[in-house]
Design an enzyme around this catalytic site. Structure first.
Site, PDB file in Angstrom:
ATOM      1  N   GLU A  52       5.631   1.437  -2.359  1.00 22.17           N
ATOM      2  CA  GLU A  52       5.461   2.842  -1.962  1.00 22.17           C
ATOM      3  C   GLU A  52       5.469   3.786  -3.164  1.00 22.17           C
ATOM      4  O   GLU A  52       6.416   3.775  -3.966  1.00 22.17           O
ATOM      5  CB  GLU A  52       6.586   3.238  -0.990  1.00 22.17           C
ATOM      6  CG  GLU A  52       6.370   4.614  -0.392  1.00 22.17           C
ATOM      7  CD  GLU A  52       7.428   4.985   0.643  1.00 22.17           C
ATOM      8  OE1 GLU A  52       8.328   4.181   0.914  1.00 22.17           O
ATOM      9  OE2 GLU A  52       7.340   6.108   1.171  1.00 22.17           O
ATOM     10  N   ASP A  93      18.139 -11.295  -0.650  1.00 20.29           N
ATOM     11  CA  ASP A  93      17.568 -11.321   0.695  1.00 20.29           C
ATOM     12  C   ASP A  93      17.642  -9.908   1.301  1.00 20.29           C
ATOM     13  O   ASP A  93      18.683  -9.500   1.802  1.00 20.29           O
ATOM     14  CB  ASP A  93      18.376 -12.329   1.527  1.00 20.29           C
ATOM     15  CG  ASP A  93      17.875 -12.458   2.948  1.00 20.29           C
ATOM     16  OD1 ASP A  93      17.109 -11.593   3.406  1.00 20.29           O
ATOM     17  OD2 ASP A  93      18.269 -13.429   3.609  1.00 20.29           O
ATOM     18  N   LYS A 110      16.516   5.386   5.651  1.00 17.67           N
ATOM     19  CA  LYS A 110      15.289   4.718   5.164  1.00 17.67           C
ATOM     20  C   LYS A 110      15.067   5.099   3.707  1.00 17.67           C
ATOM     21  O   LYS A 110      14.709   4.266   2.868  1.00 17.67           O
ATOM     22  CB  LYS A 110      14.094   5.118   6.039  1.00 17.67           C
ATOM     23  CG  LYS A 110      12.783   4.431   5.676  1.00 17.67           C
ATOM     24  CD  LYS A 110      12.005   5.139   4.577  1.00 17.67           C
ATOM     25  CE  LYS A 110      10.689   4.455   4.268  1.00 17.67           C
ATOM     26  NZ  LYS A 110      10.057   4.896   3.037  1.00 17.67           N
ATOM     27  N   HIS A 157       5.597  13.779  -3.357  1.00 14.99           N
ATOM     28  CA  HIS A 157       5.126  12.487  -2.831  1.00 14.99           C
ATOM     29  C   HIS A 157       3.611  12.383  -2.982  1.00 14.99           C
ATOM     30  O   HIS A 157       3.087  11.362  -3.445  1.00 14.99           O
ATOM     31  CB  HIS A 157       5.543  12.343  -1.364  1.00 14.99           C
ATOM     32  CG  HIS A 157       5.170  11.018  -0.774  1.00 14.99           C
ATOM     33  ND1 HIS A 157       5.765   9.839  -1.162  1.00 14.99           N
ATOM     34  CD2 HIS A 157       4.258  10.684   0.157  1.00 14.99           C
ATOM     35  CE1 HIS A 157       5.237   8.836  -0.494  1.00 14.99           C
ATOM     36  NE2 HIS A 157       4.307   9.316   0.320  1.00 14.99           N
TER      37      HIS A 157
END
Ligand code: HMG
Length: 438
Positions: free
Chosen positions: A85, A296, A280, A393
């Site tokens: 991202e 993991d 998030k 962004h």
């Protein structure tokens, strides 16, 4: 519509590819080229990747980036981050730079306990089961000697085993709830091996326990498995400075920034819709370092979100306050990580990432990863409460849009320059590119 196949796993890599191409693609040549394009030219290295998983047909590349200037407990780090991202690494870098001159990040490992459970069904009297458990517990531990020997020599091993009565929630359901210290290993194999031995001993020895009726002797083991919920494998990271030092954004006073920032955190503490997005953003940083260091991330994700719901309502992982003119922002997060075993000794890029971090032990890595989460959240909240998220962004996402429209190097250079002083939305970028091409 595809078709099914039996014995696929037994085919060679090229036979698998042929079957996939024949079954799912009209332009087989193009599909094959794409798969081959991502193979490593070093055959040994490719074979290593092929053997990480099963049915490998190619490699799936993620960008591996770095965020410098992380001052953590007075030591400078460059964080390796694997993520797809745009703007995450820029945000991580910007947050690191901001805190570099304000004392950096302070971290502390609170606890390192991991959990595993044997889930079992027992039809009978709980008091008798308790007596059996107390009688057999030393043997449960003794029978794992060959598994625990090395771990114990290093200072870890089994901490305790408890019998838990869960019959209020599910008829005849009990657990052997075991806790472990696995030091620098994530510990999944170690824990699962211990649990499977506990289960075997527990079931076999029950046959000989004289206080059991014949029905009680028939203990049914449902499964033995570690838990990825690790609320006692916890790390804290924090930043703090005088409110007046929150003075980088000219558009807002430090006091107003602190107030808005804390309100944004408060909202994430009480509103699950916001908390999920807030967390998030934290996981942008956490997962990227977890992935780069060969850990993991699914286990980490599952454990972190369960922890965020531990009070019965999903909530923020970070918290913020101003006390006596000092702004403090912190995270407490459960992270079961390893720096030995698994991919850490196998994947050349993972080894490189760990070396970049100074070959940390698991506790140090927990602290670094917690910092990555906190920093990421700081950057996102800072943007959200000041300019809005889209400005920064989209500035970073610009290259993806230009690539989507096959912009050449000249077009890219011109438009990157243009969007330094213009707001980049998807439409604005497409329009500017069309204008340039006219
Ligand atoms: P800026 O102020 O325009 O950047 O910020 P700048 O060009 O002035 O550069 C300042 C510093 O930022 C640089 O210092 C770098 O550290 C870093 P320097 O290296 O020059 O000494 N930086 C970069 N690092 C690497 N490559 C770059 C780059 N550009 C700046 N190209 C920035 C721009 C994007 C950093 C800022 O707007 C920002 O932090 N935005 C937040 C972005 C973000 O959070 N992205 C995550 C994805 S959005 C999301 O998924 C989460 C969210 O929903 C979570 C939530 O809701 O809480 C938002």
């Amino acid at each position: 519509m595809g078709k099914s196949i039996s014995g696929f796993s037994k085919l060679s890599k090229s036979e698998k590819i042929d079957w996939i191409l024949k079954t799912h693609f009209s332009d087989r040549k193009n599909a094959k080229n794409i798969l081959i394009q991502y193979w490593n030219t070093d055959e040994k290295l490719q074979q290593l990747h092929d053997e990480f998983i099963e049915n490998t047909i190619t490699n799936y590349h993620l960008p591996f980036g770095v965020a410098p200037n992380y001052l953590i407990n007075e030591k400078l780090y460059t964080l390796p981050m694997a993520i797809e991202e745009s703007s995450v690494i820029a945000a991580a870098s910007k947050a690191a730079k901001f805190w570099l001159n304000r004392g950096g990040f302070k971290t502390k490992v609170i606890s390192t306990i991991k959990v595993g459970q044997v889930h079992l069904i027992y039809h009978g009297n709980f008091e008798t089961l308790k007596r059996y458990f107390n009688f057999i517990k030393p043997q449960l531990i003794k029978d794992t000697n060959s598994i625990t020997k090395n771990m114990e020599q290093r200072g870890g091993g089994i901490i305790d085993i408890e019998l838990k009565n869960k019959t209020k929630d599910l008829k005849d359901y009990y657990q052997l709830h075991a806790t472990f210290e696995t030091l620098d290993a994530m510990g999944a194999n170690f824990i699962n091996s211990c649990l499977e031995q506990f289960a075997k001993t527990f079931k076999t020895e029950a046959q000989k326990f004289e206080l059991f009726s014949s029905e009680e002797k028939n203990i049914q083991i449902i499964m033995s498995i570690l838990s990825n919920y690790v609320p006692e494998c916890l790390v804290r990271a924090e930043v703090s400075c005088k409110v007046e030092d929150l003075n980088e954004d000219k558009s807002i006073s430090p006091e107003e920034f602190a107030t808005k920032f804390i309100q944004a955190v408060n909202i994430a503490e009480i509103e699950p819709y916001r908390a999920v997005t807030h967390n998030k953003g934290i996981m942008n940083g956490v997962d990227a370092v977890v992935l780069a260091t060969g850990n993991d991330f699914r286990a980490v994700e599952a454990g972190v979100h369960a922890y965020a719901s531990r009070h019965g309502k999903y909530s923020s992982l970070t918290h913020a306050k101003v006390d006596k003119g000092i702004f403090t922002f912190w995270i407490e997060i459960p992270l079961a990580l390893g720096t030995v075993g698994g991919l850490t000794n196998l994947h050349p890029l993972v080894k490189l990432a760990l070396e970049m971090l100074g070959n940390p032990n698991a506790k140090e890595l927990m602290q670094i990863v917690a910092v990555a989460g906190l920093a990421q959240n700081f950057a996102a909240l800072r943007s959200l409460t000041t300019t809005g998220i889209q400005q920064g962004h989209m500035k970073m996402h610009l290259m993806n849009i230009l690539n989507q429209f096959n912009a050449n190097d000249n077009e890219k250079a011109t438009l990157v320059e243009y969007f330094k002083s213009n707001i980049a939305t998807h439409n604005a970028v497409v329009e500017a590119l069309e204008n340039l091409r006219r």
